[in-house]
Write a protein that holds these residues in place. Structure first.
Motif: not given
Length: 125
Positions: A44-50, A60-68, A107-115
């Motif tokens: 599934e599509r997952e959140f990275v950063a905002v 940031y997502a925990d998986s990228v924190k400190g790297r991105f 973190f929810r993709s559904s709240v974003y209006d444009h992609w």
């Protein structure tokens, strides 16, 4: 209407770096929260950063924190994602997204209006 165009993806070895860019059209870019998501094959599509438009707060997502690192240049209508210490598990299509109505559920993709259309990032081991 807002149009988003990502660039900067590619093939990189583990431990390397890439910088993604997302160029936005639209006069109200500075009032949008801008996010990055990613989707790996079969997942599934997952959140990275905002980054918010008030105070430039970042999350940031925990998986990228400190790297991105996410940043934005409102004068250039562009948001960036600096990715360091890349791992094979970072391999995915990366998407830029704009949220016109900040709700805090970033973190929810559904709240974003444009992609955007996405850019491929491949990290080899």
């Amino acid at each position: 209407q807002v149009q988003l165009v990502e660039s900067g993806g590619g093939l990189v070895q583990a431990g390397g770096s890439l910088r993604l860019s997302c160029a936005a059209s639209g006069r109200t870019f500075s009032s949008y929260a801008m996010g990055w998501f990613r989707q790996a094959p079969g997942k599934e599509r997952e959140f990275v950063a905002v980054i918010t438009w008030i105070g430039d707060n970042t999350f940031y997502a925990d998986s990228v924190k400190g790297r991105f690192t996410i940043s934005r240049d409102d004068a250039a209508n562009t948001v960036y994602l600096q990715m360091n210490s890349l791992k094979p598990e970072d391999t995915a299509v990366y998407y830029c997204a704009a949220d016109e109505h900040w709700s805090g559920s970033y973190f929810r993709s559904s709240v974003y209006d444009h992609w955007g259309q996405g850019t491929q990032v491949t990290v080899s081991s």
